[in-house]
Design a protein around this motif. Structure first.
Motif, short mmCIF file in Angstrom:
data_model
loop_
_atom_site.label_atom_id
_atom_site.label_comp_id
_atom_site.label_asym_id
_atom_site.label_seq_id
_atom_site.Cartn_x
_atom_site.Cartn_y
_atom_site.Cartn_z
N VAL A 44 -8.46 16.63 2.11
CA VAL A 44 -8.98 16.91 3.45
C VAL A 44 -10.46 17.18 3.33
CG1 VAL A 44 -6.82 17.85 4.39
CG2 VAL A 44 -8.44 19.38 3.33
N ALA A 45 -11.19 16.82 4.35
CA ALA A 45 -12.62 17.11 4.38
C ALA A 45 -12.81 18.61 4.50
CB ALA A 45 -13.29 16.39 5.55
N LEU A 46 -13.82 19.12 3.85
CA LEU A 46 -14.08 20.56 3.87
C LEU A 46 -14.21 21.09 5.30
CD1 LEU A 46 -14.49 23.00 2.02
CD2 LEU A 46 -16.93 22.48 2.02
N GLU A 47 -14.80 20.31 6.19
CA GLU A 47 -14.97 20.77 7.57
C GLU A 47 -13.65 20.85 8.34
OE1 GLU A 47 -16.27 16.40 7.41
OE2 GLU A 47 -16.78 18.19 6.29
N ASP A 48 -12.58 20.27 7.80
CA ASP A 48 -11.26 20.35 8.42
C ASP A 48 -10.44 21.52 7.88
OD1 ASP A 48 -11.77 18.13 10.00
OD2 ASP A 48 -11.00 16.74 8.48
N ALA A 49 -11.02 22.27 6.97
CA ALA A 49 -10.36 23.44 6.39
C ALA A 49 -11.03 24.71 6.93
CB ALA A 49 -10.45 23.41 4.88
N LEU A 50 -10.24 25.75 7.07
CA LEU A 50 -10.73 27.03 7.58
C LEU A 50 -10.60 28.07 6.48
CD1 LEU A 50 -11.74 28.65 10.04
CD2 LEU A 50 -9.33 29.10 10.58
N TRP A 51 -11.74 28.53 5.98
CA TRP A 51 -11.79 29.52 4.90
C TRP A 51 -11.29 30.86 5.42
CZ3 TRP A 51 -16.88 32.11 3.04
CH2 TRP A 51 -16.64 32.88 1.89
N LEU A 52 -10.45 31.51 4.63
CA LEU A 52 -9.96 32.85 4.92
C LEU A 52 -10.50 33.78 3.84
CD1 LEU A 52 -6.27 31.78 5.61
CD2 LEU A 52 -8.04 32.25 7.33
N PRO A 53 -11.74 34.25 4.00
CA PRO A 53 -12.32 35.08 2.94
C PRO A 53 -11.50 36.34 2.70
CG PRO A 53 -13.84 34.87 4.81
CD PRO A 53 -12.62 34.11 5.15
N SER A 54 -11.48 36.76 1.45
CA SER A 54 -10.75 37.97 1.08
C SER A 54 -11.53 39.21 1.47
CB SER A 54 -10.50 37.98 -0.43
OG SER A 54 -11.71 38.20 -1.12
N GLU A 55 -10.85 40.33 1.43
CA GLU A 55 -11.50 41.62 1.73
C GLU A 55 -12.68 41.85 0.79
OE1 GLU A 55 -10.14 46.28 1.54
OE2 GLU A 55 -8.65 44.80 2.14
N ALA A 56 -12.50 41.54 -0.49
CA ALA A 56 -13.58 41.73 -1.48
C ALA A 56 -14.76 40.81 -1.17
CB ALA A 56 -13.07 41.49 -2.88
N GLN A 57 -14.49 39.56 -0.79
CA GLN A 57 -15.58 38.63 -0.46
C GLN A 57 -16.34 39.09 0.77
OE1 GLN A 57 -12.94 35.19 -0.34
NE2 GLN A 57 -14.09 34.24 -2.02
N LEU A 58 -15.62 39.59 1.76
CA LEU A 58 -16.27 40.08 2.97
C LEU A 58 -17.13 41.30 2.68
CD1 LEU A 58 -13.20 39.60 5.28
CD2 LEU A 58 -15.39 38.39 5.54
N ARG A 59 -16.61 42.22 1.86
CA ARG A 59 -17.39 43.41 1.48
C ARG A 59 -18.66 42.99 0.73
NH1 ARG A 59 -13.51 46.18 -0.44
NH2 ARG A 59 -13.63 45.35 -2.55
N GLU A 60 -18.54 42.00 -0.13
CA GLU A 60 -19.71 41.50 -0.87
C GLU A 60 -20.76 40.92 0.08
OE1 GLU A 60 -20.37 37.75 -3.79
OE2 GLU A 60 -18.73 39.09 -4.35
N MET A 61 -20.32 40.28 1.16
CA MET A 61 -21.26 39.70 2.13
C MET A 61 -22.05 40.77 2.87
SD MET A 61 -18.99 36.74 3.90
CE MET A 61 -17.76 35.94 2.89
N LEU A 62 -21.51 41.98 2.94
CA LEU A 62 -22.21 43.07 3.63
C LEU A 62 -23.37 43.61 2.80
CD1 LEU A 62 -19.15 44.98 5.12
CD2 LEU A 62 -20.75 43.45 6.31
N ARG A 63 -23.33 43.36 1.49
CA ARG A 63 -24.38 43.76 0.56
C ARG A 63 -24.82 45.20 0.76
NH1 ARG A 63 -26.95 38.56 -1.58
NH2 ARG A 63 -25.60 37.02 -0.65
#
Length: 134
Positions: A68-87
Motif C-alpha cells: 500500500v502507498a504510505l499515504e493510504d496508511a494511517l500511523w498510530l503513534p505510540s505513547e512513547a513516540q508522542l511523548r518524544e514529540m513533545l520534547r
C-alpha cells in the motif's frame, strides 16, 4: 494506542510519518479500521522508490495485500513516540480519577490535556503544538 480520529487529525495537521520497525498503522479505509498492522522487516516492510514510499506486506500478514502507498496508511503513534514529540515542552503525566492529564509548557504558560487514555492525552498535546506551529 491512540484513536483513529486523533491519528487522522495529527496527519491533517502536518505530522509526518517515516516508518520504522515497531510502528503501528491502519489502512485508511473504513473496512480496515479494526485491523492494526505493525511495521517489521519480517512482515510489513517500509520501502522507498523514486515513485513514492510503500508498505510491503511480505506474504504472511495479509494474503490479499502486496503493498500500500504510505499515504493510504494511517500511523498510530505510540505513547512513547508522542511523548518524544513533545520534547522540552513536556512537564508531566498525571493519573486523575478516571482520566489522564498531560501538561506541557509553552512560552512559560502551562497547557493541560485530559483524556481517559494517556496516549490520547499525549496526542491532544502534540496536536496543540502542530496547530500552533502552522
Amino acid at each position: 494506542m491512540i484513536s483513529t480520529d486523533l491519528a487522522r487529525e495529527l496527519r491533517a495537521s502536518g505530522l509526518i510519518w517515516r516508518p520504522r520497525s515497531g510502528d503501528r498503522f491502519q489502512l485508511d479505509e473504513p473496512e480496515f479500521e479494526a485491523d492494526v498492522y505493525t511495521v517489521s522487516d519480517m512482515t510489513v516492510e517500509a520501502r522507498s522508490y523514486p515513485t513514492g514510499d510503500l508498505l510491503a506486506f511480505n506474504g504472511t500478514t495479509e494474503w490479499a495485500l502486496d503493498s500500500v502507498a504510505l499515504e493510504d496508511a494511517l500511523w498510530l503513534p505510540s505513547e512513547a513516540q508522542l511523548r518524544e514529540m513533545l520534547r522540552g515542552t513536556f512537564r508531566s503525566l498525571r493519573r486523575l480519577p478516571d482520566i489522564h492529564e498531560v501538561e506541557i509548557e509553552v512560552d512559560a504558560a502551562p497547557h493541560r490535556f485530559r483524556h481517559p487514555q494517556p496516549a490520547d492525552a499525549y496526542a491532544q498535546a502534540v496536536l496543540f503544538l502542530l496547530r500552533r506551529a502552522a
